[in-house]
Design a protein around this motif. Structure first.
Motif, PDB file in Angstrom:
ATOM      1  N   PHE A 299      18.867  37.828 -22.207  1.00  0.00           N
ATOM      2  CA  PHE A 299      19.375  37.734 -23.164  1.00  0.00           C
ATOM      3  C   PHE A 299      21.461  37.009 -22.637  1.00  0.00           C
ATOM      4  O   PHE A 299      22.020  36.883 -23.559  1.00  0.00           O
ATOM      5  N   PHE A 300      21.055  36.987 -21.621  1.00  0.00           N
ATOM      6  CA  PHE A 300      22.277  35.761 -20.590  1.00  0.00           C
ATOM      7  C   PHE A 300      23.102  36.307 -21.074  1.00  0.00           C
ATOM      8  O   PHE A 300      24.455  35.929 -21.082  1.00  0.00           O
ATOM      9  N   VAL A 301      23.766  37.741 -20.723  1.00  0.00           N
ATOM     10  CA  VAL A 301      24.204  38.880 -21.137  1.00  0.00           C
ATOM     11  C   VAL A 301      25.634  38.751 -19.973  1.00  0.00           C
ATOM     12  O   VAL A 301      26.534  38.774 -19.605  1.00  0.00           O
ATOM     13  N   LEU A 302      24.885  38.998 -18.710  1.00  0.00           N
ATOM     14  CA  LEU A 302      25.607  39.135 -17.338  1.00  0.00           C
ATOM     15  C   LEU A 302      26.011  37.678 -17.355  1.00  0.00           C
ATOM     16  O   LEU A 302      27.491  38.000 -16.753  1.00  0.00           O
ATOM     17  N   PRO A 303      25.902  36.686 -17.389  1.00  0.00           N
ATOM     18  CA  PRO A 303      26.004  35.418 -16.807  1.00  0.00           C
ATOM     19  C   PRO A 303      27.608  35.451 -17.929  1.00  0.00           C
ATOM     20  O   PRO A 303      28.013  34.843 -17.796  1.00  0.00           O
ATOM     21  N   ALA A 304      27.496  36.078 -19.426  1.00  0.00           N
ATOM     22  CA  ALA A 304      28.258  35.926 -19.967  1.00  0.00           C
ATOM     23  C   ALA A 304      29.563  36.509 -19.151  1.00  0.00           C
ATOM     24  O   ALA A 304      30.770  35.922 -19.621  1.00  0.00           O
ATOM     25  N   ILE A 305      29.050  37.712 -19.390  1.00  0.00           N
ATOM     26  CA  ILE A 305      30.432  38.492 -18.510  1.00  0.00           C
ATOM     27  C   ILE A 305      30.843  38.167 -17.688  1.00  0.00           C
ATOM     28  O   ILE A 305      32.159  37.800 -17.451  1.00  0.00           O
TER      29      ILE A 305
ATOM     30  N   MET B 118      34.395  25.493 -13.862  1.00  0.00           N
ATOM     31  CA  MET B 118      33.678  25.996 -13.313  1.00  0.00           C
ATOM     32  C   MET B 118      32.568  27.084 -13.864  1.00  0.00           C
ATOM     33  O   MET B 118      31.799  27.123 -13.877  1.00  0.00           O
ATOM     34  N   PRO B 119      33.611  27.400 -14.981  1.00  0.00           N
ATOM     35  CA  PRO B 119      32.623  28.726 -15.765  1.00  0.00           C
ATOM     36  C   PRO B 119      31.535  28.336 -16.570  1.00  0.00           C
ATOM     37  O   PRO B 119      30.420  29.069 -16.346  1.00  0.00           O
ATOM     38  N   ILE B 120      32.231  26.678 -17.193  1.00  0.00           N
ATOM     39  CA  ILE B 120      30.633  26.566 -17.228  1.00  0.00           C
ATOM     40  C   ILE B 120      29.762  26.307 -16.771  1.00  0.00           C
ATOM     41  O   ILE B 120      27.808  26.850 -16.733  1.00  0.00           O
ATOM     42  N   LEU B 121      29.851  25.836 -15.755  1.00  0.00           N
ATOM     43  CA  LEU B 121      29.050  25.817 -14.070  1.00  0.00           C
ATOM     44  C   LEU B 121      27.982  26.841 -13.902  1.00  0.00           C
ATOM     45  O   LEU B 121      26.950  27.278 -13.387  1.00  0.00           O
ATOM     46  N   PHE B 122      28.810  27.947 -13.437  1.00  0.00           N
ATOM     47  CA  PHE B 122      27.746  29.119 -13.370  1.00  0.00           C
ATOM     48  C   PHE B 122      27.768  29.550 -13.949  1.00  0.00           C
ATOM     49  O   PHE B 122      26.376  30.370 -13.982  1.00  0.00           O
ATOM     50  N   ALA B 123      27.975  29.671 -15.720  1.00  0.00           N
ATOM     51  CA  ALA B 123      27.375  29.997 -16.544  1.00  0.00           C
ATOM     52  C   ALA B 123      25.399  29.431 -16.609  1.00  0.00           C
ATOM     53  O   ALA B 123      24.818  30.378 -16.710  1.00  0.00           O
ATOM     54  N   VAL B 124      25.969  28.173 -16.328  1.00  0.00           N
ATOM     55  CA  VAL B 124      24.246  27.344 -16.247  1.00  0.00           C
ATOM     56  C   VAL B 124      23.173  27.511 -15.013  1.00  0.00           C
ATOM     57  O   VAL B 124      22.294  28.519 -15.100  1.00  0.00           O
ATOM     58  N   MET B 125      24.290  28.120 -13.995  1.00  0.00           N
ATOM     59  CA  MET B 125      23.648  28.399 -12.942  1.00  0.00           C
ATOM     60  C   MET B 125      22.963  29.810 -12.748  1.00  0.00           C
ATOM     61  O   MET B 125      21.640  30.097 -12.368  1.00  0.00           O
ATOM     62  N   PHE B 126      24.126  31.127 -13.539  1.00  0.00           N
ATOM     63  CA  PHE B 126      23.874  32.403 -13.062  1.00  0.00           C
ATOM     64  C   PHE B 126      22.221  32.662 -14.468  1.00  0.00           C
ATOM     65  O   PHE B 126      21.684  33.963 -14.313  1.00  0.00           O
TER      66      PHE B 126
END
Length: 571
Positions: A490-496, A524-532
């Protein structure tokens, strides 16, 4: 270097590493795709004579004397323990299927409470992978001919099971020809063990001596790489080594991908070694006695067919059995998971089957530490959190210096802005003025470098641990995370983590930052959200806790600096 640049460096390194792994899977040389060329009486086991040691493609091994069981019909027998279920083909006594009863193929859910176990060895065409053994014969005028892995043995029954309270199960397969030569293969399996002992006893009732060698080999197809770039990026199995490997006390652990079988064949005598075929999480290895020299080799069976078989073999020392005498050749077969901490007890170097690659020096200690923390917590996710806290405690002074320098740089932003107005586009004078200002105010812009030199290798090492360690396969955390080795569903951890990163950026000074770099930091936050989003949940959990503790420490240090400045001004 300030904290913002540290994040940028980490992002670029992480993206480069992941892109390199995906490129390796998409564009590295691959073996030719294929289907099993021929089949034995069971309909699936190949009977290519070129798989017999010493034979060549198209040749036929010497036939046993009249009256042997070589032409008898073969059958499949089942051998079950508490952890293994093996299927042995009486043609050659080959292990053609193995099911790992404690390892479900899919996570258990309410919809699928009892998934089928992992099948490692498999005689089905799409996943062909079998373990064979036999005897080669030195041809003399009157010498009897021993059975190869193509000869048919006899078994008393078709099903054997380890009984309650029984610690060991032995299964005999027998072969005998008209000359009086008799061979008995005995498989011995112990409770709780993935190691199978094999004895080949040769009773020579013939009138002439028998001479030859015992051999063991593994054959399998190379699964075609039909994954897309996206699947290569997200599927943990896509980043795991698939092929053959062997160990020698001199050269230690060596691997051979299927693509290199023809270019770099193995042909070597090794004492105290072993040979294996491995894949993600699991492997099969033949382990001869450590004191005996064996001839190890690799080859491609039926190389001109649509789908060749890749073979790795160990041929034992010469055996000689006089008439009326008997000799027993012993070996072991490991069929199971890459369990760290136990494999070196089976054979020296076997623990290296958990192939962390060039990150072994980091990943193995991390796995050991995680295992100890798991023994305390009982949960791999909690163990990851404890690992972060231990690492942060060890690096407290370094990161405190980093954040203290960052807090002071933040206070210098108005003065840096004034320097920009004074020197305009003269970057040389601007840099000189800034360095003088940093020196005067005792600010170290390089304070953020050392912590990242430690945390980034740990990040990569933990990535390999999560991808390769079977102990973390399908390991649950809490709530919605049922598998730490798979992405957060559910991508919760990437969102956190994105929220943590945005808060960190708010506390991080942008003193002296180039405008283009400042814009980069905003995305950067968007990049990390996609990557993670496609990283294993355990890895994202590690970085969320690491980021959150860093944020808390940064906030605490910043408050300390502010209070110290207020006290200084009040005085």
């Amino acid at each position: 270097m300030n904290q913002t640049r540290t994040f940028l460096i980490f992002a670029l390194l992480a993206v480069a590493y992941m892109l390199w792994m995906a490129w390796e899977k998409d564009y590295a040389p691959q073996p030719a795709p294929a289907t099993v060329a021929s089949a034995a009486s069971s309909g699936t086991v190949p009977s290519a004579e070129s798989s017999v040691p010493g034979a060549t493609a198209g040749s036929t091994p010497a036939a046993p004397p009249s009256g042997s069981t070589n032409n008898a019909p073969a059958q499949l027998i089942t051998i079950s323990t508490d952890v293994l279920r093996l299927t042995v083909d009486t043609r050659g006594g080959s292990v053609v299927r193995s099911e790992l009863l404690h390892y479900p193929s899919e996570p258990r859910t309410k919809k699928n409470p009892d998934p089928v176990p992992v099948r490692l060895l498999d005689d089905q065409q799409a996943h062909f992978f079998i373990a064979q053994n036999g005897l080669t014969t030195v041809q003399n005028a009157n010498s009897p001919v021993a059975p190869t892995h193509l000869s048919v043995f006899q078994a008393v029954q078709t099903s054997y099971a380890l009984a309650e309270g029984q610690d060991e199960l032995k299964v005999d397969l027998t072969w005998q020809d008209a000359s009086g030569l008799k061979v008995t293969k005995t498989y011995a399996l112990k409770r709780g063990s993935y190691t199978v002992a094999l004895d080949q006893k040769i009773d020579n009732g013939a009138s002439a001596a028998w001479q030859g060698n015992a051999y063991e080999q593994l054959q399998r197809i190379a699964p075609p790489n039909n994954r897309t770039w996206y699947q290569n990026y997200t599927d943990p199995a896509a980043h795991s080594f698939l092929g053959a490997a062997w160990y020698s006390p001199q050269d230690k652990y060596e691997t051979l991908p299927f693509a290199d079988f023809q270019k770099k064949p193995l042909n070597r005598a090794i004492t105290g070694g072993w040979a294996e075929m491995l894949q993600h999480y699991f492997f099969v290895a033949w382990i001869p006695p450590g004191q005996e020299p064996n001839s190890y080799s690799t080859s491609i069976v039926n190389p001109d067919t649509a789908q060749p078989l890749y073979l790795i073999r160990a041929v034992g020392p010469s055996l000689s059995v006089a008439p009326g005498q008997s000799v027993t050749s012993s070996t072991r077969l490991y069929i199971g998971p890459k369990l760290q901490g136990t494999l070196d007890q089976v054979a020296p170097g076997l623990e290296l089957s958990t192939n962390y690659g060039w990150l072994t020096v980091i990943a193995q200690p991390l796995h050991w530490l995680l295992s100890k923390l798991h023994a305390i917590s009982g949960n791999w996710g909690v163990a990851i959190i404890l690992l972060v806290l231990l690492l942060k405690a060890a690096l407290w002074k370094l990161t405190a210096a980093q954040f203290r320098s960052g807090a002071r740089m933040r206070k210098l932003q108005p003065r840096v802005a004034a320097l920009k107005e004074r020197y305009g586009d003269d970057k040389m004078k601007m840099q000189q003025a800034m360095m003088e200002l940093y020196k005067k105010e005792k600010v170290n812009p390089m304070a953020g470098c050392l912590p990242i030199l430690v945390t980034f290798p740990v990040f990569l090492g933990l990535y390999r641990v999560l991808m390769e360690s079977v102990e973390l396969r399908q390991a649950p955390f809490f709530g919605w995370i049922h598998d730490l080795s798979a992405p957060d569903p559910f991508f919760v951890l990437p969102a956190i983590y994105v929220a943590v990163m945005m808060a960190t950026q708010w506390l991080t000074p942008t003193t002296g930052m180039d405008p283009a770099q400042a814009k980069m930091m905003k995305v950067m936050p968007i990049l990390f959200a996609v990557m993670f989003a496609f990283f294993p949940a355990g890895l994202v959990l590690y970085w969320v806790v690491n980021g959150a503790t860093s944020l808390a420490q940064q906030w605490f240090i910043t408050r300390q600096v502010d209070r110290a400045d207020h006290k200084a001004k009040a005085a």
